[in-house]
Scaffold this motif. Structure first.
Motif, PDB file in Angstrom:
ATOM      1  N   ASP A  29       0.808  -1.220   0.000  1.00 21.20           N
ATOM      2  CA  ASP A  29       0.000   0.000   0.000  1.00 21.20           C
ATOM      3  C   ASP A  29       0.843   1.273   0.000  1.00 21.20           C
ATOM      4  O   ASP A  29       0.446   2.279  -0.566  1.00 21.20           O
ATOM      5  N   GLY A  53       1.733   0.861  -3.978  1.00 22.96           N
ATOM      6  CA  GLY A  53       0.858   2.004  -3.770  1.00 22.96           C
ATOM      7  C   GLY A  53       1.544   3.348  -3.818  1.00 22.96           C
ATOM      8  O   GLY A  53       0.955   4.345  -4.219  1.00 22.96           O
ATOM      9  N   PHE A 107      -1.874   4.185  -5.489  1.00 16.48           N
ATOM     10  CA  PHE A 107      -2.670   5.049  -4.618  1.00 16.48           C
ATOM     11  C   PHE A 107      -2.159   6.479  -4.578  1.00 16.48           C
ATOM     12  O   PHE A 107      -2.938   7.409  -4.454  1.00 16.48           O
TER      13      PHE A 107
END
Length: 132
Positions: A29, A53, A107
């Motif tokens: 992440d 991410g 992300f």
């Protein structure tokens, strides 16, 4: 706005003689590898970092001058800034070589294969990077 967090799946702070070799870091992440403050003789080689991410690798040192309190407002987390880099609390001479990095920034859109701030004399060579 944008900020960088001093953490990663592999996080190093005040280290010497560390090698991260022949790993697959996937579907993380945040940052895959984070190298902070004093770091010498660090080699990151022949890894694959994919579907990450945030940044694949981040280097972030400190300079002397202004001290910042910790997140709770009471404790000092050691972070500092200023114009004086003579304390040596920066990643220096890190070798990032022969890595395959792709599909980063899933992300965080302001991410990269290699990020460095307050870091010097690093070697980034013979890497393959795409889709980031």
């Amino acid at each position: 706005d944008w900020s960088l967090h001093r953490s990663g799946a592999i996080s190093m702070d005040n280290v010497d003689n560390v090698s991260v070799v022949q790993n697959v870091l996937t579907r993380l992440d945040g940052n895959a590898i984070s190298v902070n403050r004093y770091a010498r003789n660090v080699v990151i080689s022949r890894n694959e970092i994919v579907w990450n991410g945030d940044n694949a690798v981040s280097m972030w040192g400190d300079t002397a001058g202004i001290e910042f309190p910790g997140e709770d407002g009471d404790d000092d987390d050691g972070t500092s800034m200023g114009f004086d880099g003579t304390t040596g609390t920066q990643p220096r001479g890190v070798v990032f070589s022969q890595n395959l990095v792709h599909e980063v920034g899933i992300f965080e859109k302001q991410s990269s294969m290699w990020f460095q701030a307050k870091s010097c004399s690093n070697v980034v060579e013979k890497n393959i990077f795409f889709n980031g």
